[in-house]
Motif scaffolding. Sequence first.
Motif, PDB file in Angstrom:
ATOM      1  N   VAL A   1      -3.587 -13.011  -3.915  1.00  0.00           N
ATOM      2  CA  VAL A   1      -3.498 -11.746  -4.501  1.00  0.00           C
ATOM      3  C   VAL A   1      -3.404 -11.723  -5.707  1.00  0.00           C
ATOM      4  O   VAL A   1      -2.783 -12.423  -6.639  1.00  0.00           O
ATOM      5  N   ALA A   2      -4.478 -10.991  -6.422  1.00  0.00           N
ATOM      6  CA  ALA A   2      -5.022 -11.137  -7.685  1.00  0.00           C
ATOM      7  C   ALA A   2      -4.058 -10.121  -8.726  1.00  0.00           C
ATOM      8  O   ALA A   2      -3.834 -10.555 -10.019  1.00  0.00           O
ATOM      9  N   SER A   3      -3.792  -8.857  -8.352  1.00  0.00           N
ATOM     10  CA  SER A   3      -3.287  -7.902  -9.200  1.00  0.00           C
ATOM     11  C   SER A   3      -1.862  -8.290  -9.522  1.00  0.00           C
ATOM     12  O   SER A   3      -1.165  -8.761  -8.695  1.00  0.00           O
TER      13      SER A   3
ATOM     14  N   ARG B   1       0.946  -1.963  -8.414  1.00  0.00           N
ATOM     15  CA  ARG B   1      -0.084  -2.542  -7.830  1.00  0.00           C
ATOM     16  C   ARG B   1      -0.244  -2.052  -6.523  1.00  0.00           C
ATOM     17  O   ARG B   1       0.774  -1.684  -5.518  1.00  0.00           O
ATOM     18  N   PHE B   2      -1.553  -1.669  -6.031  1.00  0.00           N
ATOM     19  CA  PHE B   2      -1.867  -1.245  -4.495  1.00  0.00           C
ATOM     20  C   PHE B   2      -2.180  -2.641  -3.826  1.00  0.00           C
ATOM     21  O   PHE B   2      -2.267  -2.590  -2.365  1.00  0.00           O
TER      22      PHE B   2
ATOM     23  N   VAL C   1      -9.573 -14.261  -1.944  1.00  0.00           N
ATOM     24  CA  VAL C   1      -8.919 -13.577  -2.972  1.00  0.00           C
ATOM     25  C   VAL C   1      -9.145 -12.002  -2.577  1.00  0.00           C
ATOM     26  O   VAL C   1      -9.879 -11.474  -2.103  1.00  0.00           O
ATOM     27  N   VAL C   2      -7.831 -11.540  -2.656  1.00  0.00           N
ATOM     28  CA  VAL C   2      -7.596  -9.969  -2.751  1.00  0.00           C
ATOM     29  C   VAL C   2      -7.728  -9.564  -3.898  1.00  0.00           C
ATOM     30  O   VAL C   2      -6.664  -9.748  -4.661  1.00  0.00           O
ATOM     31  N   THR C   3      -8.675  -8.583  -4.400  1.00  0.00           N
ATOM     32  CA  THR C   3      -8.870  -8.506  -5.798  1.00  0.00           C
ATOM     33  C   THR C   3      -9.085  -6.851  -5.973  1.00  0.00           C
ATOM     34  O   THR C   3      -9.798  -6.215  -5.096  1.00  0.00           O
ATOM     35  N   SER C   4      -8.373  -6.332  -6.693  1.00  0.00           N
ATOM     36  CA  SER C   4      -8.865  -5.005  -7.198  1.00  0.00           C
ATOM     37  C   SER C   4      -9.913  -5.070  -8.189  1.00  0.00           C
ATOM     38  O   SER C   4     -10.331  -6.053  -8.888  1.00  0.00           O
TER      39      SER C   4
END
Length: 186
Positions: free
Chosen positions: A11-13, A18-19, A74-77
Amino acid sequence: METTLRLEVIVASVRPERFAPVVAEWFLRTVRARTEFDTGVIDLAHTPLPVELTENDETAAYRARLRDADAFVVVTSEYNHGYPASLKTAFDTAKHEWRAKPIAFVSYGGLSGGLRAVEQLRQVVAEIHMVSVRETVSFHQAKKRFDETGETRDGAAIDAAERMLRQLAWWARTLRTARTTDPYPG
């Protein structure tokens, strides 16, 4: 003999409001419904990686988790047409642990749905000898795509997640076998 694949979801953010948790929790429910993955989470908001890339106990433990993984998502915004700086630090903290392993992306954002960040990340992961899975899950105007319980009815994203996870499992099995029988020369 088939064994479970170790998947680490990053989880990148790291922003305070953050969302990311909404998107990440939805994806984790999706992937944990599948039997081929044993899934862990590396939330960079709770993973103290020094920006100067020095070695310490936390970075050693982080690199050990990467070493033991067969695949990554990767979960990224998307911030300012790019990906979060925390994610670049996460990639740069390790080297050999990433090599010859597949990676997939779940992105979210405004109109682009994080796709500009993903395209930049594909260049980064190629440089560290990873295989980028073709399918990507993307949530355009993400805050409108999830209800108050964290579920989505975004059929395109749900379908993309299934295709992405099938591809990721194939690459993870194939590359794990290859790393075992013929170690990567990178």
